[in-house]
Every structure is written in structure tokens, then in C-alpha cells.
Design an enzyme around this catalytic site. Structure first.
Site, PDB file in Angstrom:
ATOM      1  N   HIS A 125      13.976  44.932  44.318  1.00 56.14           N
ATOM      2  CA  HIS A 125      12.557  44.712  44.065  1.00 56.14           C
ATOM      3  C   HIS A 125      11.754  45.852  44.676  1.00 56.14           C
ATOM      4  O   HIS A 125      11.794  46.065  45.893  1.00 56.14           O
ATOM      5  CB  HIS A 125      12.118  43.374  44.667  1.00 56.14           C
ATOM      6  N   CYS A 147      14.121  43.909  39.849  1.00 59.34           N
ATOM      7  CA  CYS A 147      13.539  44.377  38.590  1.00 59.34           C
ATOM      8  C   CYS A 147      13.725  45.885  38.388  1.00 59.34           C
ATOM      9  O   CYS A 147      13.328  46.426  37.353  1.00 59.34           O
ATOM     10  CB  CYS A 147      12.052  44.006  38.528  1.00 59.34           C
ATOM     11  N   LEU A 369      13.312  22.140  13.371  1.00 57.17           N
ATOM     12  CA  LEU A 369      13.568  20.894  14.087  1.00 57.17           C
ATOM     13  C   LEU A 369      12.289  20.147  14.436  1.00 57.17           C
ATOM     14  O   LEU A 369      12.302  18.938  14.638  1.00 57.17           O
ATOM     15  CB  LEU A 369      14.348  21.186  15.381  1.00 57.17           C
ATOM     16  N   GLY A 370      11.193  20.875  14.529  1.00 61.74           N
ATOM     17  CA  GLY A 370       9.934  20.241  14.894  1.00 61.74           C
ATOM     18  C   GLY A 370       8.813  21.247  14.923  1.00 61.74           C
ATOM     19  O   GLY A 370       9.006  22.452  14.703  1.00 61.74           O
ATOM     20  N   GLY A 375       3.591  26.126  17.884  1.00 61.56           N
ATOM     21  CA  GLY A 375       4.298  26.722  16.755  1.00 61.56           C
ATOM     22  C   GLY A 375       5.413  25.824  16.268  1.00 61.56           C
ATOM     23  O   GLY A 375       5.307  24.600  16.339  1.00 61.56           O
ATOM     24  N   ASP A 483       2.630  19.951  32.529  1.00 61.73           N
ATOM     25  CA  ASP A 483       2.594  19.212  31.259  1.00 61.73           C
ATOM     26  C   ASP A 483       3.805  18.289  31.129  1.00 61.73           C
ATOM     27  O   ASP A 483       4.430  18.212  30.072  1.00 61.73           O
ATOM     28  CB  ASP A 483       2.542  20.198  30.090  1.00 61.73           C
TER      29      ASP A 483
END
Length: 603
Positions: A125, A147, A369-370, A375, A483
Site C-alpha cells: 500500500h 494496490c 433472472l430478475g 438494472g 439496505d
């Protein structure tokens, strides 16, 4: 022993707090010899007592730190190393007096570590660890993959290279004590997707070279080839977990679902009992149209294990071996464990040790599928592996913020979290590639099987328990879902429930998430402090978890189903009322829901 290098510099305290002050930094004399980097207190004119030491062979990286990111300081470099008495990885931040002094110490330390046979990591890092994340990439796990490619990886390809030091003391240093070999056994096959990864073959042994990262370890096979392997695909040699019939924390409900799905006479597994230190054998028999029998594995005074008292053995593996040939009181002899190959192997943290960006040409998109506010979700394949492909609406979310967040999310890996494998950003729309869960959302599953499930309290409670395990993992890593709801959990084989879409709500724009003040979040799953002040925390996730339990025990009923969002705000915040007890819910479980809804964040 004589000294080879000595300088006066500053170091940052390892116990640095949230607030910056001068006491976080100490001036130290740094002294380097063949074996150790030591530092001492004192003044520029006089060296004092030793304050710390790092063994050179435990160094993992020596790299510069970006200027100004460490409390606005320049000429900073870092020494990443293993702790002296544990497997923790620590980082010592040193502030040099000039860039020339910094480069001199970085070069010299690398050579000294190579000479001491250190094993360098491939990435580091370039930023620093502050307030629970890295400044360079926002990753929230202290052991998360770096990274930036390290200088040693660029120069030597990650191979330790012997290097001569400047003149050293005439007294030879004693050879370091050999580190005990860590040998593991592959529980699953693993096919590498990148050159730096190593193939695993189920049942074969591997030596672990570096286990400093949480999810990907560097290992060596019997042919001497080394590379990265997923840590959850191997188990220590001789541990119970190396056996394919051992399901450590599997519940009674879980075991019955797994064995009934197999429908094979003599199919069995061994699991931990609810009583600490005890084990249970769960066995499927086809008698009476198929049933699962559970047998407690007991221990006698000599410490031997048995099911039938006169057939006792020194270990559980020997007990299993015996009952594979003799039923001896069981409904049938043990024949084979459940199938663990292919789709039932656990998800890895990303497809490989370093892959994050996925080439869209490698993805095949299949049936939808849904669909949701973000989206559409499709079944797909990536290099032959079945995956779920989320194609995001361009107007539905803020891409830039999510891309950075997704890098962190690939490092979250748990049996009750839907694994994020990677994302496609090089073409529109933004695509998120995740683990595929064959039975879809928990909400749809509850509604489809409502009549059957509401009479099975143990099954519903097992679903709650699985979600709780996944959320506890997120909370431990200081990750807020924002959520949590039945619609954002998915169901897989053997009624496995996993939490999905964690952290996504911040980037989604949809009317279902709008409060009376116009703020975006899931109103019917939100506590008063979120409804009134939009303050999210792990406590707001606990509130939402209580609502999710309510969804489970109602078979998927919409919370506050006859109220509009503005009415829910008034009901929860002003009237201080709560959802009523579901008809199929025992009083004890409803009390847990009420406990989830009792807290109010201190404002």
C-alpha cells in the site's frame, strides 16, 4: 556484534489514535545489523535505551510512502513485517530527514532483508492505514492485498535473491532458528485464472510459504512450484476439517437439508453439536421414504470416541472408518459424504489473488433472472464458471464511488455473504460479477414456499441465523450494509442463505428509497435516527435485521404493508410503535425482534 548502519530519524507510534498530535511521533536512533533493525530513544547527540526491534527475515516489504498522506509529512518510508510473537502483519512508518536519507535506508534495508532470507510480498500500500482503511485504495482489512507492485517484485519477480552487504562485523551471526513448516491438505480443486496463482488438487499436500493475507496464501506444491491459493480451499493436515465428511458449524436443520438433497442411502456427515466440545453424526437412510438420523458421538473415561459403547476409538476419523464397514447400531453403515465438488465449493475472494477488473469478452450473458432499481440480473459464465451478472442502468447509480468501494468488497469473503468476484468498467453499462445463487432472492423464496415454511420454526430460525452470521462478519470489518432486507438476501443449495448487495444502497437512485425529506434509503427498514437524521451505523443494520426477521416469520409480507413512507416515519419516530408479532412467530423470537428495534443512536 558490531553495527553496520546507524541514523537518527522519526517513527510514528504503533498505537496512533484518531487525533493527530506531536506525541504520535518519536525521534529514534535506528541501528541495522545482519539480523535486526533496532531503534533506541535518546537525542541527536546521545543514544539511549532500546525501544523496539524487527527481525530482518520477517520483513515483507520496504517501500516509500506517498508524500503528505501521513499527517502531511514528506520523506516517509514503511517497513512491513511479521510480528515477533504472532502471525499479525505490522507496518512501521519512518520519517527520514531528507529524500536522500530515505532512499539510502530503503535500498540498504531491502538488501539486508534479502541477505537474511526474507520472503517479500508482491504488492504493498503506497498510502497509510488510518481510521480503519488505507488512504490509497480505501480497503478496510488491514491484511488486504496491496494496490501497488513492490520494487522487489518488479526487480526479481517475487523471488528472494541473495545480495552482499557493505562490510559487516567480523563475528558471524548465528543462523536463525528454522521456522516450522506449515503443511495443509487441499479440500477442493482450484484451477488458477492468473499466472501468479497455484493449482490445487483435492487431497494433495501443500507447504504454506506466506499466510499473512487473509484470503490468499502463497504455497508450494510437491513439485516445488509456488503461487497463491485460496485459504478457504485448504485445511491443516490431521485436523478434522481436512475430511470431506466434516461440516464444522453445520446446524441440525442445515445437515438435514444437505442430506435430503443427496437422497443417498448411507450418506453422512459429522458436525459440531450444540453442546460445546461435542460432535454429532448425521446419517441419511431411505427407510420410511427417507429420513435423517442424528447420533451423538460420546467420549469414555479413556478419551476414546464412540456411538455404540463397545466400539470406541482414539479419534473420530477412526470411528468413521469403522462404521463405514460395520453399522454396529446405526440405521445403516456409513457409505459416503455429501458431494462437495463443483458448485458446492466455497466462493473465493475474487477469481484470483489479484484479479479485480474483468475482461467483458470473457463473460457470456444468459437468461435474465430478475430486475430491480439498479438494472437487470442475468445468469452468466466466466471462463466456464457459472456466475451472476448484474448489468447496471447508466442513470441508476454513481459509478466512480462504487468502483472504489467494489475493490474493498472483493476482499469480503464469508459463507453467508454473496461473493463479489469483480467488475467490468471498460465498457458501458457497468457490470458486476458475483456468485450465482440458484434459488433467487429470499423474499421470493419465502413467498413461494410460505405454506410449507410457516409451520417449520427451526427452518425459519436457521435462515435468521445464517443472515446474522453474515452481518456479524460485516460488522467486525466495520462495513455497514445500509439496505438489509429479504429482497437483498439470496438462497442457494441446501437452503443456504447469503447476504447480497451490501454497500450498494449509497449509489442507487429509486423512489422506494425516498423518505419524507427526499433522502434516499429503504424507509420501511430504517430506524428513527436514519429516518430523521440519515445517520447510518452498524446499529441501523441491527434495526433492519429485526425487520428482516419479521419478513421471514411472516413468509415475506411487506412491512407496514398498508402505510405509505411518510406514514411509516410518523409511526416509528413520533408514535414510537413497532411491527406486531407475526402469527407463526414464538414469543421468544419476537422479543429478539423488539430488542433490535429498541436502540436509538445517541445523537
Amino acid at each position: 556484534m558490531g553495527e553496520t548502519k546507524k541514523d537518527f530519524m522519526m517513527k510514528r507510534s504503533l498505537n496512533k489514535g484518531t487525533f493527530i498530535n506531536a506525541s504520535n511521533y518519536k525521534s529514534r536512533w535506528f541501528v541495522l545489523d545482519r539480523e535486526f533493525l533496532r531503534y533506541f530513544d535518546g537525542t541527536f547527540d546521545k543514544q539511549g535505551k532500546q525501544k523496539g526491534v524487527i527481525e530482518l527475515r520477517k520483513i515483507k516489504a520496504v517501500e516509500n510512502v506517498e508524500d503528505h498522506v501521513l499527517d502531511r509529512k514528506t520523506n516517509v518510508f514503511q517497513v512491513v513485517h511479521a510480528a515477533q510473537k504472532s502471525s499479525d502483519i505490522l507496518t512501521l512508518y519512518i520519517v527520514a530527514q531528507s529524500d536522500d536519507q530515505r532512499q539510502d535506508w530503503v535500498t540498504y534495508l531491502r538488501k539486508a532483508a534479502e541477505y537474511a532470507d526474507a520472503h517479500f510480498i508482491p504488492k504493498y500500500h503506497k498510502g497509510v492505514w488510518m481510521s480503519g482503511s488505507y488512504t490509497c485504495c480505501n480497503q478496510i482489512s488491514k491484511n488486504a492485498i496491496g494496490c501497488e507492485v513492490t520494487s522487489t517484485e518488479k526487480e526479481f519477480g517475487g523471488v528472494t535473491v541473495s545480495s552482499s552487504l557493505p562490510p559487516v562485523p567480523s563475528i558471524p551471526a548465528p543462523a536463525p532458528e528454522p521456522t516450522p513448516r506449515k503443511v495443509v491438505v487441499a479440500v477442493y480443486d482450484f484451477t488458477p485464472t492468473e499466472e501468479e496463482d497455484l493449482q490445487l488438487i483435492q487431497g494433495e499436500e501443500y507447504e504454506i510459504l506466506d499466510d499473512s493475507r487473509e484470503h490468499w496464501w502463497r504455497a508450494k506444491d510437491k513439485n516445488g512450484k509456488s503461487g497463491y491459493i485460496p485459504s478457504n480451499y485448504v485445511k491443516k493436515k490431521f485436523d478434522l476439517e481436512m475430511f470431506d465428511w466434516y461440516y464444522k458449524s453445520c446446524t441440525r436443520e442445515r445437515s438435514e437439508a444437505i442430506l435430503r438433497e443427496e437422497q443417498r442411502e448411507g450418506c453422512f456427515l459429522v458436525r459440531e453439536s450444540s453442546a460445546p466440545g461435542m460432535f454429532t453424526l448425521s446419517l441419511f437412510t431411505t427407510e420410511n421414504d427417507g429420513q435423517v438420523r442424528h447420533y451423538h458421538i460420546k467420549k469414555n473415561e479413556k478419551g476414546s470416541y464412540y456411538i455404540a459403547e463397545k466400539y470406541a476409538f482414539p479419534s473420530i476419523s477412526e470411528l468413521v472408518h469403522y462404521h463405514k464397514h460395520n453399522s454396529a447400531g446405526l440405521a445403516t453403515r456409513l457409505k459416503s459424504p455429501p458431494t462437495r465438488s463443483g458448485a458446492t465449493a466455497p466462493a473465493t475472494a475474487g477469481f484470483s489473488s489479484s484479479k479485480f477488473e474483468i475482461d467483458p469478452a470473457e463473460i457470456t450473458i444468459g437468461d435474465q433472472l430478475g430486475a430491480g432499481c439498479f438494472g437487470t440480473v442475468h445468469e452468466g459464465k466466466w471462463r466456464g464458471k457459472r456466475v451472476a451478472v448484474k448489468m447496471m442502468k447508466e442513470s441508476a447509480m454513481s459509478d466512480d464511488g462504487f468502483i472504489e468501494e467494489a475493490k474493498t468488497m472483493t476482499q469480503l469473503n464469508h459463507n453467508n455473504l454473496v461473493q463479489l468476484y469483480g467488475i467490468v468498467t471498460k465498457k458501458k453499462p457497468l457490470i458486476i460479477v458475483t456468485e450465482l445463487m440458484q434459488y433467487g432472492s429470499l423474499l421470493s423464496y419465502l413467498r413461494r414456499h410460505k405454506a410449507r415454511l410457516l409451520s417449520k420454526t427451526a427452518t425459519l430460525l436457521d435462515m435468521c441465523s445464517q443472515v446474522c452470521n453474515g452481518m456479524a462478519y460485516l460488522e467486525k470489518r466495520r462495513f455497514i450494509h445500509r439496505d438489509l432486507a429479504a429482497r437483498n438476501c439470496l438462497v442457494g443449495q441446501s437452503t443456504v442463505v447469503k447476504v447480497a448487495d451490501f454497500g450498494l444502497a449509497r449509489y442507487v437512485i429509486d423512489d422506494e428509497y425516498t423518505s419524507s425529506t427526499g433522502t434516499k434509503f429503504p424507509v420501511k427498514w430504517a430506524p428513527p435516527e436514519v429516518l430523521s437524521y440519515t445517520r447510518f451505523s452498524s446499529k441501523s443494520d441491527v434495526w433492519a435485521y429485526g425487520v428482516l426477521m419479521w419478513e421471514i416469520f411472516t413468509g415475506g409480507v411487506m412491512p407496514y404493508d398498508k402505510m405509505k413512507n411518510v406514514e411509516v416515519v410518523d409511526y416509528v419516530c413520533h408514535s414510537k410503535l413497532r411491527l406486531e408479532k407475526p402469527g407463526a412467530c414464538p414469543e421468544k423470537i419476537y422479543k429478539v425482534m423488539l430488542q433490535c428495534w429498541q436502540h436509538v443512536l445517541q445523537l
